[in-house]
Design an enzyme around this catalytic site. Structure first.
Site, PDB file in Angstrom:
ATOM      1  CB  CYS A  20      -2.785 -15.220   8.086  1.00 27.56           C
ATOM      2  SG  CYS A  20      -4.016 -13.938   8.392  1.00 27.56           S
ATOM      3  CG  HIS A  23       3.499  -1.060  -3.086  1.00 32.40           C
ATOM      4  ND1 HIS A  23       3.226   0.096  -2.387  1.00 32.40           N
ATOM      5  CD2 HIS A  23       2.392  -1.355  -3.795  1.00 32.40           C
ATOM      6  CE1 HIS A  23       1.993   0.486  -2.662  1.00 32.40           C
ATOM      7  NE2 HIS A  23       1.469  -0.385  -3.516  1.00 32.40           N
ATOM      8  CD  GLU A  80      -2.345  -8.098  10.365  1.00 33.79           C
ATOM      9  OE1 GLU A  80      -1.182  -8.415  10.663  1.00 33.79           O
ATOM     10  OE2 GLU A  80      -3.316  -8.856  10.539  1.00 33.79           O
TER      11      GLU A  80
END
Length: 151
Positions: A26, A76, A137
């Protein structure tokens, strides 16, 4: 004292992020299809002359708050902690027309849900409280915030 009802509305948005200093995958820029469940608590309106009679909050009103504070901001976008060297990457992406969001925290689900709780709470009518948030998530990983854990 009774008659409190919890109302939940679900939202979805796509957001990219990277965790600076993290010791796993990550640390790379990647994205998630987040699912956010927002639960508020209150008493249904008892005034039968009120157009919202029988509602804790109009789902449309809750949707407007969460869309304005969270979904339209994070959808986005790529989120970076502005207090890390990722600020340089953020500037480069912005210069190329990317939607970048700089926050003052590590953009983990845990920290995002804390941020969301503050933002949503400030917009709710005084007779309604934020009860809980669930930020998913992935299908198997989520963070939750509960008001009663934060009294």
């Amino acid at each position: 004292m009774g008659n409190n009802i919890r109302i939940t509305k679900k939202f979805a948005f796509e957001t990219g992020h990277a965790l600076y200093g993290y010791d796993g995958k990550c640390k790379n820029v990647h994205g998630h299809s987040y699912k956010l469940s927002v639960t508020v608590i209150g008493k249904p309106i008892s005034d039968n002359t009120n157009v919202k009679y029988g509602m804790v909050i109009d789902f449309g009103d809750l949707k407007k708050i969460v869309k304005e504070e969270i979904v339209s901001v994070f959808d986005h976008a790529t989120v970076f902690n502005k207090n890390t060297p990722h600020i340089e990457l953020a500037k480069e992406l912005e210069s190329r027309g990317h939607n970048v969001l700089l926050v003052d925290y590590q953009p983990t689900s845990e920290m995002m849900v804390l941020d969301f709780a503050k933002k949503i709470s400030h917009r709710l009518p005084s007779h309604i409280s934020l009860h809980s948030l669930k930020l998913q998530e992935t299908d198997s990983s989520f963070a939750q915030w509960f008001a009663y854990d934060n009294i």
